[in-house]
Design an enzyme around this catalytic site. Structure first.
Site, mmCIF file in Angstrom:
data_model
loop_
_atom_site.group_PDB
_atom_site.id
_atom_site.type_symbol
_atom_site.label_atom_id
_atom_site.label_comp_id
_atom_site.label_asym_id
_atom_site.label_seq_id
_atom_site.Cartn_x
_atom_site.Cartn_y
_atom_site.Cartn_z
ATOM 1 C CD GLN A 95 -2.676 -1.175 2.589
ATOM 2 O OE1 GLN A 95 -2.172 -1.669 3.596
ATOM 3 N NE2 GLN A 95 -3.880 -0.653 2.598
ATOM 4 C CG HIS A 115 -2.614 2.869 -2.203
ATOM 5 N ND1 HIS A 115 -2.506 2.807 -0.824
ATOM 6 C CD2 HIS A 115 -3.795 2.292 -2.512
ATOM 7 C CE1 HIS A 115 -3.585 2.214 -0.330
ATOM 8 N NE2 HIS A 115 -4.374 1.895 -1.331
#
Length: 301
Positions: free
Chosen positions: A117, A135
């Site tokens: 992430q 992300h």
């Protein structure tokens, strides 16, 4: 469809307590086929703060949302001024023992994949290959008009030339590379357009309030389907982008193991949560597997 960002989560009182027993992690890795899902907590020992937990940046900092960024030039000026300053520190961060341990697990064939992430590129800098950046990455910049992708380094050089007198002092650097500056400090910052078409430039990351591309999510779902175990490292799992994979693994009756000092939104679905600092924990796991950690690492661009 874009969703409202989830910034905070309050643990219910009936969450199981954390443990310090790392043997389940050692056993899972010994069997192989482990999929790693990492969050901001794995990078704190590299000098990049976490969003949540003790000292987390969300206690004093609200991240830029996609809606705010695209709504007006002033928001983009504030973002790029703060991010440009933050990049000077953020871009110098180096992998820590946690990143190096994950790379060692992969080198010895114990992992089926790594999903992160984080937007810092530290897994790759430690030598991990095929990392899925859920992300995105701060090392890239994308034009919202022509979709051209360029290097953050190249933009940084252009911004330095356009803002030669910009030398403010930041109070803090945040996990998204954003530095804490006042409106007065960013007022004179010059934002640059895309060098190809003059369009609006945005870091190639998923902002809060923006959705992860569907193809990327499906790729991660396939990795979960192929894995024997899901190992979560340093994520509170507050946002759905990571929690969805924990739920998927649990529904498929695959073991979920979490190493995170604080309670997470996935604890009720996990076989165990180890409450230890990640660097210490992963070095201990590597020792239990008789694997060397560290050595040569890839240099960041």
């Amino acid at each position: 469809m874009r969703t409202r960002p989830t910034l905070h989560w309050t643990p219910p009182p009936d969450l199981p307590p954390g443990t310090t027993d790392l043997q389940p992690v050692v056993d899972a890795l010994s069997a192989g086929g482990v999929l790693v899902l990492s969050g901001a907590g794995i990078s704190t020992e590299s000098g990049i703060p976490a969003y949540r937990g003790e000292g987390g940046s969300l206690s004093r900092h609200t991240p830029m949302t996609y809606q705010d960024f695209t709504a007006g030039a002033q928001a983009r000026r504030r973002y790029w001024a703060r991010s440009h300053l933050g990049w000077r520190t953020f871009g110098r961060a180096r992998p820590n023992a946690g990143h190096q341990a994950v790379a060692a697990f992969a080198r010895h064939g114990l992992l089926s994949g790594v999903i992160t992430q984080n937007v810092d590129g530290l897994h790759q800098a430690a030598g991990s290959e095929g990392v899925v950046e859920l992300h995105g990455s701060l090392a890239r910049v994308r034009c919202l008009a022509c979709d051209a992708v360029t290097s953050r380094h190249d933009l940084s050089v252009r911004l330095e030339e356009a803002n030669a007198a910009f030398e403010p002092v930041a109070a803090e650097i945040n996990p998204d590379g954003d530095a804490d500056l006042s409106d007065e400090q960013v007022a004179g910052f010059r934002v640059l357009p895309c060098a190809d078409c003059g369009g609006i430039l945005k870091p190639d990351v998923v902002f809060f309030g923006e959705t992860v591309p569907a193809q990327r999510i499906e790729h991660c779902r396939q990795l979960v389907r192929e894995a024997s175990t899901l190992l979560v490292l340093g994520s509170s799992l507050t946002v759905m982008s990571g929690l969805r994979f924990v739920r998927q693994a649990a529904q498929a009756e695959k073991p979920v193991l979490i190493i995170n000092r604080d309670a997470t939104r996935g604890d009720q679905l996990a076989h165990t949560r180890v409450s230890l600092p990640l660097g210490t924990a992963l070095r201990s796991v590597a020792d239990g597997l008789h694997l060397p950690v560290g050595g040569s690492t890839l240099h960041r661009a």
